[in-house]
Design an enzyme around this catalytic site. Structure first.
Site, short mmCIF file in Angstrom:
data_model
loop_
_atom_site.label_atom_id
_atom_site.label_comp_id
_atom_site.label_asym_id
_atom_site.label_seq_id
_atom_site.Cartn_x
_atom_site.Cartn_y
_atom_site.Cartn_z
CB SER A 100 -8.08 5.61 7.41
OG SER A 100 -8.34 5.65 6.05
CG ASP A 145 -11.46 4.19 5.61
OD1 ASP A 145 -10.98 5.04 6.38
OD2 ASP A 145 -11.18 4.14 4.41
CE LYS A 182 -8.23 2.59 2.89
NZ LYS A 182 -8.66 3.93 3.14
NE ARG A 240 -9.64 11.07 9.21
CZ ARG A 240 -8.80 10.29 8.53
NH1 ARG A 240 -9.21 9.14 8.01
NH2 ARG A 240 -7.55 10.63 8.37
CG HIS A 277 -1.83 1.16 1.31
ND1 HIS A 277 -3.13 1.09 0.83
CD2 HIS A 277 -1.68 2.42 1.77
CE1 HIS A 277 -3.72 2.25 1.00
NE2 HIS A 277 -2.87 3.08 1.57
#
Ligand code: URA
Length: 433
Positions: free
Chosen positions: A183, A161, A187, A168, A82
């Site tokens: 967050s 999320d 995931k 947010r 990621h």
């Protein structure tokens, strides 16, 4: 339990219990906790922070708020990667097939681009015919057969999320380490891979602007993922200048293919080799230095490129454009941006360059905007390069002729020049395990 008391407790700097965090997340997802109370709590977290235990509880509650994939049937070498976001960041297109060619199992969900950053799913969709939506059966069958599939995020993955991030975004509560970490890691946990490698970018094109801020986030994410039983690695990389040369979907696929054929720009290649080595090292429990020659080998001998082609073919895409990238559709217009002076490029604001690519059509400003896959920018000069007056710094590609002058001005405004050669910047700052 009352949401009011939870907000007050966090506002006053106290630690929330697991039950209080679960109450907040389940209530926010089912609608019994309204947006105004959720945003008040996010602001309280923004100012008071969270302990590692609270952040882990928040992450787990968010991960469990929707479907959680169980990849155990695919073995113990499932690996996910990621990036916290960047400009010209086509790393997944390279490292996923490299890792699969080396025997890792890549069953990965990726996101779309938003704002100035690109997304892997959009890049893959620029390959004619490529399907990013597979049924769960198709996804598992493909991974079992060829060891790799990259798809878009399934509908009911981490709904907490989805809601919280949107909230947010409009309540100035994005830049909080516990909120970003929960967050992202929620995931990744829901995605199911056993090994997770995080590319935490820093600099003008990234979310974290300094190496110190990136390190704080990286450490928090590694700690939570480890507590949740995943094998975590984070690498802090430089995103002060765009990565590689090309920005824009087809342009980035072409550049990733160059790397997979053993070439490509040196900075992109270096980051890809580092991340792919860390993915292999995690799965096969060895040092990254031991993994590096194996990564270089599958880049040189073409087996990583063949893996990409196998995935593209399995997901309905046209592999002819990968063999011969000149077959990709071409944009109607190209325009060269010339240097207004001589000297050196001492800084290039990557976020501004990313926004210029969006203006040309390569990204979307709002979630459902269409994308022109052919649009984008090739940077012929980057930070540290010498330039003479009139040299071409960048080439802009688009179908929207009326956007060219705006994008050109943005590129020129994003660049700072100096008379002296700037010091080399580090590309890879640190690895955290
Ligand atoms: N990326 C995410 O997925 N979440 C954040 O909070 C920030 C960046």
């Amino acid at each position: 339990m009352r949401m009011y008391d939870i907000i007050k407790k966090k506002r006053d700097g106290n630690e929330l219990t697991t039950e209080e965090i679960n109450f907040f997340i389940s209530g926010y997802v089912d609608g019994s906790v309204p947006d105004y109370q959720a945003s008040a709590l996010c602001m309280a977290v923004f100012f008071s922070g969270m302990t590692p235990r609270e952040t882990t509880d928040l992450t787990l509650a968010m991960a469990k708020s929707g479907d959680m994939l169980d990849l155990a049937v695919l073995g113990d070498k499932t690996v996910d990667k990621h990036s916290t976001g960047g400009v010209g960041d086509k790393v997944t297109l390279v490292v996923a097939p490299v890792a699969a060619a080396l025997g890792c199992t890549v069953a990965k969900m990726s996101g779309r681009g938003l704002g100035h950053t690109g997304g892997t799913v959009d890049k893959l969709e620029s390959i004619p015919g490529f399907k990013v939506e597979l049924s769960s059966d198709e996804f598992f069958a493909q991974v079992k057969e060829i060891g790799i599939s990259v798809i878009g995020q399934s509908g009911n993955l981490t709904p907490a999320d989805k809601k919280l991030y949107a909230l947010r975004d409009v309540t100035a509560t994005v830049e909080s380490v516990p909120l970003i970490a929960s967050s992202i890691i929620s995931k990744k946990l829901a995605g199911g891979s056993r090994h997770i490698v995080l590319d935490v970018t820093c600099g003008s094109g990234a979310f974290m602007k300094t190496p110190a801020a990136a390190e704080e986030l990286a450490k928090a994410m590694v700690e939570i993922g480890t507590m949740a039983g995943r094998k975590m690695t984070a690498v802090i990389t430089n995103m002060d200048t765009p990565l590689g040369v090309n920005i824009g979907n087809i342009l980035e696929v072409k550049e990733a293919v160059d790397v997979l054929k053993g070439g490509g720009p040196a900075d992109l290649r270096e980051v890809c080799v580092e991340i792919a080595s860390l993915m292999y090292a995690s799965c096969f429990d060895c040092a990254a230095d031991e993994a590096r020659p194996k990564v270089l080998k599958v880049l040189e001998d073409g087996s990583a490129f063949e893996k990409l082609k196998a995935m593209v073919s399995a997901q309905g895409g046209d592999t002819a454009v990968l063999d011969d990238p000149s077959l990709f559709p071409a944009p109607q217009y190209s325009h060269e941006v010339k240097s207004p002076r001589g000297g050196f490029i001492s800084h290039m604001n990557a976020e501004q360059v990313g926004i210029a690519s969006v203006v040309l059509g390569a990204g979307r400003e709002k979630k459902d905007d269409p994308i022109d896959y052919k649009a984008g920018i090739s940077l012929l000069k980057k930070t540290g390069d010498a330039v003479a007056t009139g040299d071409t710094i960048a080439v802009l590609y688009t179908d929207a002729e009326d956007k060219i002058s705006q994008a050109e001005q943005m590129i020129l405004d994003a660049i700072e020049f100096s008379n002296d050669e700037p010091e080399d910047e580090k590309l890879i700052y640190k690895v955290i395990v």
